[in-house]
Design a protein around this motif. Structure first.
Motif, short mmCIF file in Angstrom:
data_model
loop_
_atom_site.label_atom_id
_atom_site.label_comp_id
_atom_site.label_asym_id
_atom_site.label_seq_id
_atom_site.Cartn_x
_atom_site.Cartn_y
_atom_site.Cartn_z
N ASP A 1 44.66 45.15 53.86
CA ASP A 1 44.87 44.80 52.45
C ASP A 1 45.29 46.02 51.65
O ASP A 1 44.93 47.16 51.97
N TYR A 2 46.05 45.78 50.59
CA TYR A 2 46.39 46.85 49.65
C TYR A 2 46.56 46.25 48.26
O TYR A 2 47.15 45.19 48.08
N LEU A 3 45.97 46.94 47.31
CA LEU A 3 46.19 46.62 45.90
C LEU A 3 47.28 47.54 45.39
O LEU A 3 47.18 48.76 45.52
N GLY A 4 48.33 46.96 44.83
CA GLY A 4 49.42 47.76 44.28
C GLY A 4 49.42 47.69 42.77
O GLY A 4 49.42 46.59 42.19
N ILE A 5 49.40 48.84 42.11
CA ILE A 5 49.49 48.89 40.65
C ILE A 5 50.69 49.75 40.27
O ILE A 5 51.11 50.62 41.03
N GLY A 6 51.23 49.51 39.09
CA GLY A 6 52.42 50.21 38.65
C GLY A 6 53.60 49.26 38.59
O GLY A 6 53.56 48.13 39.10
N ALA A 7 54.69 49.71 37.98
CA ALA A 7 55.87 48.88 37.76
C ALA A 7 56.44 48.37 39.08
O ALA A 7 56.80 49.14 39.96
N GLY A 8 56.49 47.04 39.22
CA GLY A 8 57.07 46.42 40.40
C GLY A 8 56.21 46.44 41.64
O GLY A 8 56.66 46.03 42.71
N ALA A 9 54.97 46.91 41.54
CA ALA A 9 54.12 47.06 42.73
C ALA A 9 53.71 45.70 43.30
O ALA A 9 53.45 44.75 42.56
N LEU B 1 40.85 48.15 52.87
CA LEU B 1 41.60 48.08 51.62
C LEU B 1 42.18 49.44 51.26
O LEU B 1 41.50 50.47 51.32
N SER B 2 43.46 49.45 50.88
CA SER B 2 44.15 50.64 50.39
C SER B 2 44.61 50.41 48.95
O SER B 2 44.67 49.27 48.49
N LEU B 3 44.95 51.49 48.28
CA LEU B 3 45.50 51.42 46.92
C LEU B 3 46.87 52.07 46.91
O LEU B 3 47.03 53.20 47.36
N TYR B 4 47.86 51.34 46.40
CA TYR B 4 49.21 51.90 46.20
C TYR B 4 49.47 52.01 44.71
O TYR B 4 49.24 51.05 43.96
N ILE B 5 49.94 53.18 44.27
CA ILE B 5 50.23 53.43 42.85
C ILE B 5 51.69 53.81 42.72
O ILE B 5 52.15 54.79 43.33
N HIS B 6 52.44 53.05 41.92
CA HIS B 6 53.88 53.29 41.80
C HIS B 6 54.21 54.03 40.51
O HIS B 6 53.89 53.56 39.41
N LEU B 7 54.84 55.20 40.65
CA LEU B 7 55.37 55.97 39.52
C LEU B 7 56.88 55.87 39.60
O LEU B 7 57.49 56.46 40.50
#
Length: 424
Positions: free
Chosen positions: A302-310, A45-51
């Protein structure tokens, strides 16, 4: 341009189904109900954070990025604190779907994440560590641009816990930088790369080729300049005219296709001579410096994406889900704080999984193991045998008893190879 983005089929695939209206997107019972897939174990599992903000929207960019000057009152600062509040809330509401799982990498992308202050990045990573089981050796990547303002922050980002910088250079040629709408020049790019080399043990340079007016000699000069800094990793992308961009509406004159192929051949030669191996279609790395985060995408992790449009890709015992967050930043902040940032939570249909897997895994020079396909999709090998036979007959793949990998021809005609696995 973001150097690291998960690959998924644009606009979804036919037959995708959203979670039932009466089941909240983060209701783990809904995702864990019986189904036709049988995943014996969960992938990393990875985490993607969108700024999402940037100083200027590039004419080729189709990512969810927004010019801050176009969305704010003059002189008003970025809403860093409120956005960080929203990210933390978004992460907290997502926890039921990943409870107990270790996160092996974090990627902070955009937009231009380096517009956020080092203090904000430090707070963001503090929230991540507080809420998640983050691997002690997790790779933590931050995208940055070469502007002087951001260069001065590089060491502070390292101190906040960032382990890897990805710098959006694109070119070292001022004429081509101007054509691409970049806000930095050659001198700023050179200074940024030099600073990154001093501040980080590993970093990535993001370049593009087949640019408006670019010649083979120009491309070679860009690559040689990049290699003069002995970068441990380079991502090099062919400029493409994406829909809904300025370049799509007003297309520039690009080099002929045969010249673009010559550029790619020269790129591969020069990087190889410098000790960088082409391990993915657009990625070249020295030994020990491959992007773990990218590789997890390409191996259908797997990746959890958080942030606008993630976007996210999350596996469960009997299904694979793809939650998507609302795109507009202000609306995202409002909805994330209320716990409803997700606008769709589709389940990948069984028949679409082979293509979803191949869309990513076949980008890797080493290909994939047959065991990995079964583990990541929950499907038997019989679901891809016909496609593998066609691909082998066309000379696009090679295989043995355990692995499948693209041939040089398969790499050159990757889209044709991937489409073999597209369900009718």
């Amino acid at each position: 341009m973001s150097a690291e983005q998960p690959v998924s089929w644009p606009g979804g695939l036919p037959g995708q189904r959203a979670a039932t209206p009466d089941a909240p997107w983060n209701d783990v019972r809904h995702w864990m109900r019986p189904g036709t897939l049988q995943l014996q174990s969960l992938p990393p599992l990875s985490l993607y954070i969108h700024l999402p903000w940037c100083l200027k929207k590039c004419p080729y960019c189709d990512f969810n990025s927004h010019e801050w000057s176009a969305t704010s009152e003059p002189g008003q600062p970025l809403p860093e604190s409120r956005y960080l509040d929203a990210l933390r809330a978004d992460l907290e509401f997502s926890l039921p779907l990943i409870w107990g799982r270790t996160v092996h990498s974090v990627f902070i992308g955009g937009g231009t994440p380096s517009l956020f202050s080092p203090g904000s990045i430090d707070r963001l990573l503090g929230d991540v560590r507080a809420l998640l089981r983050l691997d002690a050796d997790a790779e933590i990547t931050l995208e940055a641009n070469p502007g002087t303002f951001e260069k001065d922050r590089f060491r502070a980002f390292r101190a906040s816990g960032v382990t890897r910088l990805s710098i959006g250079v694109q070119s070292f040629n001022d004429v081509h930088l101007k054509a691409l709408g970049r806000v930095h020049d050659r001198d700023q790019a050179m200074a940024a790369v030099e600073e990154a080399a001093q501040a980080f043990d590993t970093f990535n340079l993001d370049l593009m080729y087949a640019l408006p007016g670019q010649t083979l000699a120009d491309c070679e000069a860009d690559v040689r300049t990049a290699l003069s800094f002995a970068p441990p990793h380079i991502s090099i992308y062919h400029l493409t005219l994406e829909p809904n961009t300025y370049f799509a509406k007003y297309p520039p004159a690009l080099p002929p296709e045969d010249e673009a192929w010559d550029m790619l051949d020269r790129i591969t030669e020069l990087t190889g001579e410098a000790g960088l191996q082409r391990y993915e279609v657009s990625a070249y790395a020295r030994a020990g410096h491959r992007s773990w985060h990218n590789t997890n995408y390409w191996q259908f992790g797997d990746y959890l994406g958080i942030g606008a449009g993630a976007h996210s890709k999350l596996s469960f015992a009997h299904r694979v889900g793809r939650p998507v967050r609302v795109r507009e930043p202000r609306l995202y902040m409002e909805r994330a704080l209320a716990g409803n940032a997700v606008v769709s939570a589709d389940e990948v249909p069984r028949k679409a999984l082979p293509f979803e897997f191949m869309l990513n895994a076949l980008r890797l020079k080493e290909g994939f193991s047959l065991q990995q396909f079964m583990e990541r999709t929950g499907l038997p090998l019989s679901s891809i045998e016909a496609g593998l036979a066609v691909a082998a007959q066309k000379g696009l793949i090679e295989r043995d008893a355990a692995r499948v990998w693209p041939t040089d021809r398969g790499f050159d005609f990757l889209s044709d190879l991937q489409e073999i696995f597209l369900a009718d």
